[in-house]
Write a protein that holds these residues in place. Structure first.
Motif, PDB file in Angstrom:
ATOM      1  N   ASP A 194      51.072  56.136  43.681  1.00  0.00           N
ATOM      2  CA  ASP A 194      51.127  57.338  43.882  1.00  0.00           C
ATOM      3  C   ASP A 194      52.120  58.211  42.850  1.00  0.00           C
ATOM      4  O   ASP A 194      52.720  57.406  41.888  1.00  0.00           O
ATOM      5  CB  ASP A 194      51.320  57.783  45.117  1.00  0.00           C
ATOM      6  N   VAL A 195      52.380  59.291  42.898  1.00  0.00           N
ATOM      7  CA  VAL A 195      53.399  60.179  41.833  1.00  0.00           C
ATOM      8  C   VAL A 195      54.747  59.415  41.928  1.00  0.00           C
ATOM      9  O   VAL A 195      55.572  59.506  41.192  1.00  0.00           O
ATOM     10  CB  VAL A 195      53.443  61.614  42.205  1.00  0.00           C
ATOM     11  N   ASP A 196      55.121  58.680  42.987  1.00  0.00           N
ATOM     12  CA  ASP A 196      56.199  58.239  43.235  1.00  0.00           C
ATOM     13  C   ASP A 196      56.312  56.690  42.564  1.00  0.00           C
ATOM     14  O   ASP A 196      57.414  55.943  42.830  1.00  0.00           O
ATOM     15  CB  ASP A 196      56.952  58.078  44.386  1.00  0.00           C
ATOM     16  N   GLY A 197      55.063  56.088  42.454  1.00  0.00           N
ATOM     17  CA  GLY A 197      55.096  54.926  41.979  1.00  0.00           C
ATOM     18  C   GLY A 197      54.879  53.922  43.003  1.00  0.00           C
ATOM     19  O   GLY A 197      54.980  52.419  42.958  1.00  0.00           O
ATOM     20  N   ASP A 198      54.507  54.477  44.341  1.00  0.00           N
ATOM     21  CA  ASP A 198      54.137  53.398  45.617  1.00  0.00           C
ATOM     22  C   ASP A 198      52.749  53.284  45.759  1.00  0.00           C
ATOM     23  O   ASP A 198      52.188  54.271  45.317  1.00  0.00           O
ATOM     24  CB  ASP A 198      54.987  54.087  46.946  1.00  0.00           C
ATOM     25  N   PRO A 199      52.300  52.015  45.980  1.00  0.00           N
ATOM     26  CA  PRO A 199      50.793  51.874  46.471  1.00  0.00           C
ATOM     27  C   PRO A 199      50.442  52.510  47.653  1.00  0.00           C
ATOM     28  O   PRO A 199      51.285  52.619  48.714  1.00  0.00           O
ATOM     29  CB  PRO A 199      50.705  50.471  46.617  1.00  0.00           C
ATOM     30  N   ARG A 200      49.467  53.260  47.557  1.00  0.00           N
ATOM     31  CA  ARG A 200      48.931  54.255  48.501  1.00  0.00           C
ATOM     32  C   ARG A 200      47.328  54.113  48.973  1.00  0.00           C
ATOM     33  O   ARG A 200      46.753  53.835  48.002  1.00  0.00           O
ATOM     34  CB  ARG A 200      49.285  55.600  48.372  1.00  0.00           C
ATOM     35  N   GLY A 201      46.738  54.093  49.946  1.00  0.00           N
ATOM     36  CA  GLY A 201      45.599  54.296  50.250  1.00  0.00           C
ATOM     37  C   GLY A 201      44.663  52.778  50.418  1.00  0.00           C
ATOM     38  O   GLY A 201      45.415  51.804  50.545  1.00  0.00           O
ATOM     39  N   ARG A 202      43.568  53.006  50.259  1.00  0.00           N
ATOM     40  CA  ARG A 202      42.620  51.857  50.117  1.00  0.00           C
ATOM     41  C   ARG A 202      43.075  50.825  49.239  1.00  0.00           C
ATOM     42  O   ARG A 202      43.186  50.765  48.065  1.00  0.00           O
ATOM     43  CB  ARG A 202      41.102  52.284  49.941  1.00  0.00           C
ATOM     44  N   GLN A 203      42.638  49.519  49.618  1.00  0.00           N
ATOM     45  CA  GLN A 203      42.975  48.200  48.661  1.00  0.00           C
ATOM     46  C   GLN A 203      41.557  47.922  48.403  1.00  0.00           C
ATOM     47  O   GLN A 203      40.410  47.807  49.128  1.00  0.00           O
ATOM     48  CB  GLN A 203      43.425  47.134  49.737  1.00  0.00           C
ATOM     49  N   HIS A 204      41.322  48.174  46.978  1.00  0.00           N
ATOM     50  CA  HIS A 204      40.196  47.915  46.470  1.00  0.00           C
ATOM     51  C   HIS A 204      39.909  46.515  46.015  1.00  0.00           C
ATOM     52  O   HIS A 204      40.892  45.921  45.383  1.00  0.00           O
ATOM     53  CB  HIS A 204      39.738  48.737  45.010  1.00  0.00           C
ATOM     54  N   LEU A 205      38.913  45.760  46.338  1.00  0.00           N
ATOM     55  CA  LEU A 205      38.781  44.348  46.094  1.00  0.00           C
ATOM     56  C   LEU A 205      37.835  44.221  44.996  1.00  0.00           C
ATOM     57  O   LEU A 205      36.968  45.097  44.497  1.00  0.00           O
ATOM     58  CB  LEU A 205      37.944  43.727  47.346  1.00  0.00           C
ATOM     59  N   HIS A 206      38.015  43.038  43.979  1.00  0.00           N
ATOM     60  CA  HIS A 206      37.390  42.806  42.923  1.00  0.00           C
ATOM     61  C   HIS A 206      36.991  41.419  43.155  1.00  0.00           C
ATOM     62  O   HIS A 206      37.350  40.611  43.501  1.00  0.00           O
ATOM     63  CB  HIS A 206      38.425  42.890  41.783  1.00  0.00           C
ATOM     64  N   ALA A 207      35.643  41.045  42.458  1.00  0.00           N
ATOM     65  CA  ALA A 207      35.052  40.070  42.274  1.00  0.00           C
ATOM     66  C   ALA A 207      35.564  39.118  41.286  1.00  0.00           C
ATOM     67  O   ALA A 207      34.931  38.965  40.091  1.00  0.00           O
ATOM     68  CB  ALA A 207      33.407  40.370  42.004  1.00  0.00           C
ATOM     69  N   VAL A 208      36.880  38.980  41.272  1.00  0.00           N
ATOM     70  CA  VAL A 208      37.683  38.168  40.431  1.00  0.00           C
ATOM     71  C   VAL A 208      38.332  37.084  41.313  1.00  0.00           C
ATOM     72  O   VAL A 208      39.331  37.368  41.934  1.00  0.00           O
ATOM     73  CB  VAL A 208      38.803  39.013  39.539  1.00  0.00           C
ATOM     74  N   HIS A 209      37.565  36.146  41.465  1.00  0.00           N
ATOM     75  CA  HIS A 209      37.898  34.910  42.281  1.00  0.00           C
ATOM     76  C   HIS A 209      37.539  33.393  41.644  1.00  0.00           C
ATOM     77  O   HIS A 209      36.760  33.499  40.592  1.00  0.00           O
ATOM     78  CB  HIS A 209      37.328  35.075  43.729  1.00  0.00           C
ATOM     79  N   GLY A 210      37.312  32.521  42.495  1.00  0.00           N
ATOM     80  CA  GLY A 210      37.186  31.124  41.896  1.00  0.00           C
ATOM     81  C   GLY A 210      35.647  31.225  41.508  1.00  0.00           C
ATOM     82  O   GLY A 210      35.213  30.608  40.210  1.00  0.00           O
ATOM     83  N   ALA A 211      34.854  31.900  42.344  1.00  0.00           N
ATOM     84  CA  ALA A 211      33.249  31.592  42.201  1.00  0.00           C
ATOM     85  C   ALA A 211      33.012  32.383  40.856  1.00  0.00           C
ATOM     86  O   ALA A 211      32.234  31.948  39.824  1.00  0.00           O
ATOM     87  CB  ALA A 211      32.626  32.260  43.141  1.00  0.00           C
ATOM     88  N   SER A 212      33.657  33.577  40.453  1.00  0.00           N
ATOM     89  CA  SER A 212      33.197  34.531  39.280  1.00  0.00           C
ATOM     90  C   SER A 212      33.800  33.873  38.080  1.00  0.00           C
ATOM     91  O   SER A 212      33.266  33.739  37.152  1.00  0.00           O
ATOM     92  CB  SER A 212      33.809  35.929  39.476  1.00  0.00           C
ATOM     93  N   LEU A 213      35.352  33.235  38.212  1.00  0.00           N
ATOM     94  CA  LEU A 213      35.686  32.463  36.978  1.00  0.00           C
ATOM     95  C   LEU A 213      34.851  31.122  36.694  1.00  0.00           C
ATOM     96  O   LEU A 213      34.835  31.110  35.545  1.00  0.00           O
ATOM     97  CB  LEU A 213      37.152  32.093  37.438  1.00  0.00           C
ATOM     98  N   LEU A 214      34.322  30.698  37.568  1.00  0.00           N
ATOM     99  CA  LEU A 214      33.579  29.494  37.521  1.00  0.00           C
ATOM    100  C   LEU A 214      32.388  29.626  36.536  1.00  0.00           C
ATOM    101  O   LEU A 214      32.124  29.156  35.678  1.00  0.00           O
ATOM    102  CB  LEU A 214      33.251  28.697  38.930  1.00  0.00           C
ATOM    103  N   GLY A 215      31.664  30.896  37.229  1.00  0.00           N
ATOM    104  CA  GLY A 215      30.449  31.233  36.693  1.00  0.00           C
ATOM    105  C   GLY A 215      30.682  31.783  35.361  1.00  0.00           C
ATOM    106  O   GLY A 215      29.652  31.582  34.650  1.00  0.00           O
TER     107      GLY A 215
END
Length: 277
Positions: A194-215
């Motif tokens: 946010d404007v104060d540099g603090d994390p706010r709201g929803r946590q967005h997940l990414h398909a960046v994990h072992g399976a994607s790195l392997l693929g």
């Protein structure tokens, strides 16, 4: 009659000394952590720092601008440049603070930037908007994550983030991205700062994990074996849970994580990128 300039006050001298000390500590930390990126940062053109101070805050309101902030942001961009230059395929930039340095350089001396990249990296890293990156964004983010982990000698499956992925959080960059490794799902995630540099709201997940790195062919042989062992553990937990013998989590952040970053724009944790198709 010439009027002598006023001498700095005691508080001004103390503030300047404290910032020099802070910048020195930051430089030593970066030297241990990512020496190649820091070496590249030390070779930046002299006028870029002032160009960043003059232009970046207009485009990126609230951008931290102390000497140590500049050192972190510019070294983070150099880490990204090194990663993108060594990869085949597009590479997404996960930091607005680093992107501010890139934008300032393009405005100040685009031709000089191209020359610097050719001389120091062996190729140019084009500045591309997120919409211009070929393929899924999470593939470009996976490439950046794995390559930056290699630059810091980190195992990409263990969740320790390289510099450019923790940069916005460390600088408390307004509108930036607070990246983290989701311990239960074993994948990369981010929240908006946010404007104060603090994390706010929803946590967005990414398909960046072992399976994607392997693929994408981004894991070493040892890391592939580690990922296989992790999947075996999850399978045993799932079987035990089905028998009623355990209540383990049993999730590996598979295909569902790929759809979590679906709102587009800045919510997907990357504004720009580079690299070839």
């Amino acid at each position: 009659m010439t009027v002598a300039a006023a001498s700095p006050s005691l508080i001004q001298r103390w503030t300047a000394w404290r910032e020099r000390r802070r910048a020195s500590r930051t430089r030593h930390q970066l030297l241990r952590r990512c020496p190649r990126a820091l070496d590249l940062q030390q070779r930046l053109p002299a006028g870029l720092h002032q160009a960043w101070l003059a232009h970046a805050s207009d485009e990126f309101p609230g951008l931290p601008s102390l000497e140590s902030d500049w050192l972190l942001a510019s070294t983070g961009l150099m880490q990204f440049f090194l990663a993108a230059a060594e990869l085949e395929g597009p590479c997404a930039l996960p930091s607005r603070a680093a992107d501010a340095v890139w934008h300032a350089w393009l405005q100040w001396d685009a031709a000089g930037l191209s020359t610097f990249q050719r001389e120091r990296l062996g190729r140019e890293v084009p500045h591309l908007k997120e919409s211009q990156l070929a393929g899924p964004l999470d593939h470009a983010l996976s490439r950046c994550y794995a390559a930056c982990c290699r630059l810091e000698q980190l195992n990409p499956l263990e969740g320790r983030l390289p510099l450019v992925f923790e940069l916005d959080r460390r600088l408390r960059m307004p509108g930036g991205w607070h990246y983290a490794w989701h311990k239960r799902l074993h994948c990369l995630s981010h929240q908006i700062l946010d404007v104060d540099g603090d994390p706010r709201g929803r946590q967005h997940l990414h398909a960046v994990h072992g399976a994607s790195l392997l693929g994408l062919g981004l894991l070493t042989a040892g890391e592939q074996a580690s990922w296989a062992q992790h999947l075996q553990r999850l399978s045993r937990q799932d079987e035990a849970r089905q028998r009623g013998d355990s209540t383990g989590s049993g999730s590996s952040c598979g295909s569902d994580a790929g759809s979590a970053c679906s709102e587009g724009g800045s919510s997907c944790g990357s504004s720009c990128g580079g690299g070839g198709d």
